[in-house]
Design a protein around this motif. Structure first.
Motif, PDB file in Angstrom:
ATOM      1  N   THR A 107      -2.149  55.509  34.461  1.00 20.46           N
ATOM      2  CA  THR A 107      -1.379  56.748  34.383  1.00 20.46           C
ATOM      3  C   THR A 107      -2.302  57.895  34.004  1.00 20.46           C
ATOM      4  N   SER A 108      -2.251  58.938  34.788  1.00 23.75           N
ATOM      5  CA  SER A 108      -3.105  60.098  34.528  1.00 23.75           C
ATOM      6  C   SER A 108      -2.565  60.902  33.348  1.00 23.75           C
ATOM      7  N   ILE A 109      -3.340  61.876  32.896  1.00 29.34           N
ATOM      8  CA  ILE A 109      -2.908  62.725  31.785  1.00 29.34           C
ATOM      9  C   ILE A 109      -1.603  63.438  32.125  1.00 29.34           C
ATOM     10  N   GLY A 110      -1.401  63.750  33.391  1.00 29.30           N
ATOM     11  CA  GLY A 110      -0.174  64.430  33.800  1.00 29.30           C
ATOM     12  C   GLY A 110       0.991  63.488  34.032  1.00 29.30           C
ATOM     13  N   GLY A 111       0.800  62.203  33.780  1.00 32.60           N
ATOM     14  CA  GLY A 111       1.892  61.248  33.908  1.00 32.60           C
ATOM     15  C   GLY A 111       2.042  60.644  35.289  1.00 32.60           C
ATOM     16  N   ILE A 112       1.073  60.898  36.173  1.00 31.73           N
ATOM     17  CA  ILE A 112       1.137  60.346  37.528  1.00 31.73           C
ATOM     18  C   ILE A 112       0.510  58.952  37.534  1.00 31.73           C
ATOM     19  N   GLU A 113       1.254  57.999  38.074  1.00 30.06           N
ATOM     20  CA  GLU A 113       0.726  56.642  38.167  1.00 30.06           C
ATOM     21  C   GLU A 113      -0.124  56.490  39.424  1.00 30.06           C
ATOM     22  N   TYR A 114      -1.229  55.784  39.289  1.00 33.61           N
ATOM     23  CA  TYR A 114      -2.028  55.429  40.463  1.00 33.61           C
ATOM     24  C   TYR A 114      -2.502  53.990  40.285  1.00 33.61           C
TER      25      TYR A 114
END
Length: 258
Positions: A171-178
């Motif tokens: 999960t990125s700092i912005g809350g996006i999962e990859y």
């Protein structure tokens, strides 16, 4: 046919490999003459389906020397391509000279994947895979031989299979999962026996001792004609005595992708 484990019961992984070729002999039983021509024959017992020896020409031999004479009743071979040439599997009580006999003369074409041959048990120290076709042996990435373990009874109803995904989710700092895909999914197979004999329990323990979670082996769903799974033991086999000399057992396998 009964479900079966085909595993290295003879210390094949610890064997030494000699290269050679025909020198004399007629028919399927040939004489072994040492030499060096096959490139990387050790790839056939490296527990990987990815790499095959090269330069394995017609009449050339890979000889597997066990630490002593051991009982063998099957040969399993894995090809990573379809193979149309013939292979002989022969046994000997001496490191060189005329073979004692032929266990398998594999004259059919090989499809990509596992092929298993069963034969009458032979107890020998020296085992030879021989190229018998004009094109040589191409794509033979793995060999297993030893004594098969055929189930005395089928496991209880309720064999489970579950996929383990080879993906790491972040999960990125912005809350996006990859997701990062590390490998293809692996199948976990679990089955239980509610009531087996002490003899079968001892056979399972002997197999467990031979492979532990170190050596890969083959689980066949219905003997030599069924689906083959290339597996490891996921955990120690659990035994419980349910009555006098009768036991339950729980076995968990992890399918291998290479």
């Amino acid at each position: 046919m009964a479900k079966t484990f085909y595993y290295d019961s003879v210390g094949l992984l610890e064997s030494t490999i000699a290269e050679g070729s025909y020198s004399t002999g007629t028919g399927n039983v040939v004489s072994f003459s040492a030499g060096e021509s096959i490139v990387n024959p050790e790839a056939t017992i490296d527990q990987s389906l990815l790499v095959a020896p090269t330069g394995w020409a017609n009449t050339e031999i890979a000889q597997y020397t066990l630490d002593s004479a051991k009982a063998v009743d099957f040969l399993a071979v894995y090809f990573n391509v379809d193979e149309a040439d013939d292979v002989d599997f022969e046994f000997d009580s001496a490191s060189s000279g005329m073979s004692d006999g032929e266990a398998v003369g594999a004259t059919d074409t090989f499809s990509k994947g596992w092929t298993v041959f069963e034969f009458s048990e032979q107890t020998k120290q020296y085992w030879r895979i021989i190229s018998k076709g004009a094109g040589g042996i191409v794509g033979l990435t793995e060999v297993i031989f030893g004594k098969k373990l055929q189930f005395e009874v089928n496991p209880d109803v309720g064999i489970s299979e579950i996929e383990t995904f080879g993906t790491t989710l972040n999960t990125s700092i912005g809350g996006i999962e990859y997701a990062v895909k590390r490998h293809e999914p692996k199948t976990n197979i679990t089955f239980n026996f509610g009531n087996i004999s002490e003899t079968f329990k001892n056979s399972l323990q002997s197999m467990e001792s031979a492979v532990q979670n170190h050596k890969k082996f083959i689980y066949s769903e219905d003997g030599t004609t069924g689906a083959f799974h290339y597996v490891r033991l996921a955990s120690p086999i659990q035994f419980t005595e349910v009555s006098f000399n009768r036991f339950s057992a729980s076995i968990s396998l992890i399918e291998q992708i290479s």
